[in-house]
Design a protein around this motif. Sequence first.
Motif, PDB file in Angstrom:
ATOM      1  N   ASP A   1       0.846  -1.160  -0.052  1.00 48.76           N
ATOM      2  CA  ASP A   1      -0.238   0.075   0.016  1.00 48.76           C
ATOM      3  C   ASP A   1       0.748   1.361  -0.039  1.00 48.76           C
ATOM      4  N   GLN A   2       2.115   1.130  -0.226  1.00 51.54           N
ATOM      5  CA  GLN A   2       2.840   2.178  -0.136  1.00 51.54           C
ATOM      6  C   GLN A   2       3.480   2.518  -1.720  1.00 51.54           C
ATOM      7  N   LYS A   3       3.987   3.805  -1.828  1.00 49.61           N
ATOM      8  CA  LYS A   3       4.288   3.959  -3.259  1.00 49.61           C
ATOM      9  C   LYS A   3       5.887   3.111  -3.488  1.00 49.61           C
ATOM     10  N   GLY A   4       5.976   2.491  -4.846  1.00 52.43           N
ATOM     11  CA  GLY A   4       7.185   1.867  -4.985  1.00 52.43           C
ATOM     12  C   GLY A   4       7.181   0.174  -4.547  1.00 52.43           C
ATOM     13  N   ASP A   5       6.315  -0.045  -3.849  1.00 52.89           N
ATOM     14  CA  ASP A   5       6.389  -1.646  -3.384  1.00 52.89           C
ATOM     15  C   ASP A   5       6.308  -2.566  -4.508  1.00 52.89           C
ATOM     16  N   LYS A   6       5.223  -2.278  -5.242  1.00 50.94           N
ATOM     17  CA  LYS A   6       5.103  -3.165  -6.555  1.00 50.94           C
ATOM     18  C   LYS A   6       6.284  -2.974  -7.522  1.00 50.94           C
ATOM     19  N   GLU A   7       6.974  -1.870  -7.757  1.00 50.47           N
ATOM     20  CA  GLU A   7       7.930  -1.516  -8.603  1.00 50.47           C
ATOM     21  C   GLU A   7       9.148  -2.498  -8.011  1.00 50.47           C
ATOM     22  N   LEU A   8       9.450  -2.031  -6.655  1.00 49.07           N
ATOM     23  CA  LEU A   8      10.372  -3.045  -5.930  1.00 49.07           C
ATOM     24  C   LEU A   8      10.340  -4.586  -6.299  1.00 49.07           C
ATOM     25  N   PHE A   9       9.074  -5.111  -5.979  1.00 45.71           N
ATOM     26  CA  PHE A   9       8.645  -6.549  -6.186  1.00 45.71           C
ATOM     27  C   PHE A   9       9.113  -7.131  -7.539  1.00 45.71           C
ATOM     28  N   PHE A  10       8.736  -6.161  -8.600  1.00 50.13           N
ATOM     29  CA  PHE A  10       8.625  -6.736  -9.900  1.00 50.13           C
ATOM     30  C   PHE A  10      10.173  -6.613 -10.495  1.00 50.13           C
ATOM     31  N   GLU A  11      11.035  -5.553  -9.814  1.00 52.63           N
ATOM     32  CA  GLU A  11      12.375  -5.595 -10.180  1.00 52.63           C
ATOM     33  C   GLU A  11      13.146  -6.733  -9.692  1.00 52.63           C
ATOM     34  N   SER A  12      12.929  -7.254  -8.528  1.00 49.34           N
ATOM     35  CA  SER A  12      13.308  -8.493  -8.156  1.00 49.34           C
ATOM     36  C   SER A  12      12.752  -9.680  -9.047  1.00 49.34           C
ATOM     37  N   TYR A  13      11.709  -9.709  -9.008  1.00 46.11           N
ATOM     38  CA  TYR A  13      10.827 -10.887  -9.654  1.00 46.11           C
ATOM     39  C   TYR A  13      11.238 -11.042 -11.259  1.00 46.11           C
ATOM     40  N   SER A  14      11.537  -9.834 -11.957  1.00 45.20           N
ATOM     41  CA  SER A  14      12.136  -9.627 -13.133  1.00 45.20           C
ATOM     42  C   SER A  14      11.698 -10.670 -14.346  1.00 45.20           C
ATOM     43  N   ARG A  15      10.613 -11.373 -14.133  1.00 40.79           N
ATOM     44  CA  ARG A  15      10.464 -12.393 -15.227  1.00 40.79           C
ATOM     45  C   ARG A  15       9.422 -11.763 -16.270  1.00 40.79           C
ATOM     46  N   LEU A  16       8.173 -11.108 -15.544  1.00 40.75           N
ATOM     47  CA  LEU A  16       7.254 -10.547 -16.263  1.00 40.75           C
ATOM     48  C   LEU A  16       6.450  -9.534 -15.618  1.00 40.75           C
ATOM     49  N   ILE A  17       5.496  -8.601 -15.974  1.00 38.65           N
ATOM     50  CA  ILE A  17       4.834  -7.577 -15.226  1.00 38.65           C
ATOM     51  C   ILE A  17       3.399  -7.971 -15.644  1.00 38.65           C
ATOM     52  N   ILE A  18       2.598  -8.116 -14.811  1.00 41.70           N
ATOM     53  CA  ILE A  18       1.005  -8.314 -15.430  1.00 41.70           C
ATOM     54  C   ILE A  18       0.607  -6.921 -15.382  1.00 41.70           C
ATOM     55  N   SER A  19      -0.569  -7.006 -16.189  1.00 40.31           N
ATOM     56  CA  SER A  19      -1.442  -5.813 -16.453  1.00 40.31           C
ATOM     57  C   SER A  19      -2.422  -5.557 -15.418  1.00 40.31           C
ATOM     58  N   ASP A  20      -3.040  -4.608 -15.413  1.00 37.51           N
ATOM     59  CA  ASP A  20      -4.233  -4.265 -14.591  1.00 37.51           C
ATOM     60  C   ASP A  20      -5.212  -5.347 -14.898  1.00 37.51           C
ATOM     61  N   GLU A  21      -5.694  -5.357 -16.164  1.00 38.98           N
ATOM     62  CA  GLU A  21      -6.719  -6.408 -16.539  1.00 38.98           C
ATOM     63  C   GLU A  21      -6.195  -7.799 -16.065  1.00 38.98           C
ATOM     64  N   GLU A  22      -5.018  -8.351 -16.075  1.00 38.43           N
ATOM     65  CA  GLU A  22      -4.603  -9.525 -15.572  1.00 38.43           C
ATOM     66  C   GLU A  22      -4.743  -9.621 -14.085  1.00 38.43           C
TER      67      GLU A  22
END
Length: 259
Positions: free
Chosen positions: A226-247
């Motif tokens: 619920d904080q700015k940057g949380d998802k970005e940090l997660f996806f930076e580490s996950y690094s395989r793909l980013i899901i869309s809002d629709e997905e």
Amino acid sequence: MDISDIPVEFVDQIGSIKKISFPQQGHTSLVIKIETRDHQFIIKKTEHDLFNEWLSEEHQALQYLSTTGLPVPKVYAFHIQDKSRWLLMDYIDGISLRHFLGSKPNHKDREKVISHYGLCLKQIHETQRPVGLSKNDQSWIDTMFMKASHNLANYNVDGTEELLVRLKNDRPKPIENTLIHGDFHTNNVLVNNNKVIGIIDWPRAAFGDPRFDIALAIRPKQDVFDQKGDKELFFESYSRLIISDEEYRYFQDGLYKFF
């Protein structure tokens, strides 16, 4: 509950019990912590048809996953008794990621753990499918639709017939399947010393769509994503793909409502 309630075959494996306690409970099973002089165990007990099925599937999945190197609890025994099911496994000494984030850690520790959370999911999705966890004749999502229909007809779920029809009609474009946890969220990831040390609750482990795991992993709760940057940090580490809002909506606000 006392020692006399525990299946005899469990007591034989555990040995002399020093202490029985009840840690934070989930919604589907009774969780019992057993301590001996030199070891700690967890027993999960279920008494509902659906939850019994899930515990049986978790027992099977943990057996398959034991050779993967993933941080899963070692399983010792499974017991069927009338309408209840019992699972004996190792205790992992950590707190849930949700509990950790809710404790208001400092910014550096918070970022470190969220980053490790992303790496943990990456490790799952890059793990070779274990022997025994075989592909089904039908696709993963069709298997999930079949289970969703069964759960809708037989149990109290949040999904509706209209939602299920819409999900079947609007299924996302297929992507390469991977090993998935099937219920990967912050309550099922254990943390100690700012590192993920355990992943629990595996009844829906499968060779399936990794977007399902991702959607559950990033769903916001109080103090969690619920904080700015949380998802970005997660996806930076996950690094395989980013899901869309629709997905995200399809899996988290759609398919997951039947489970």
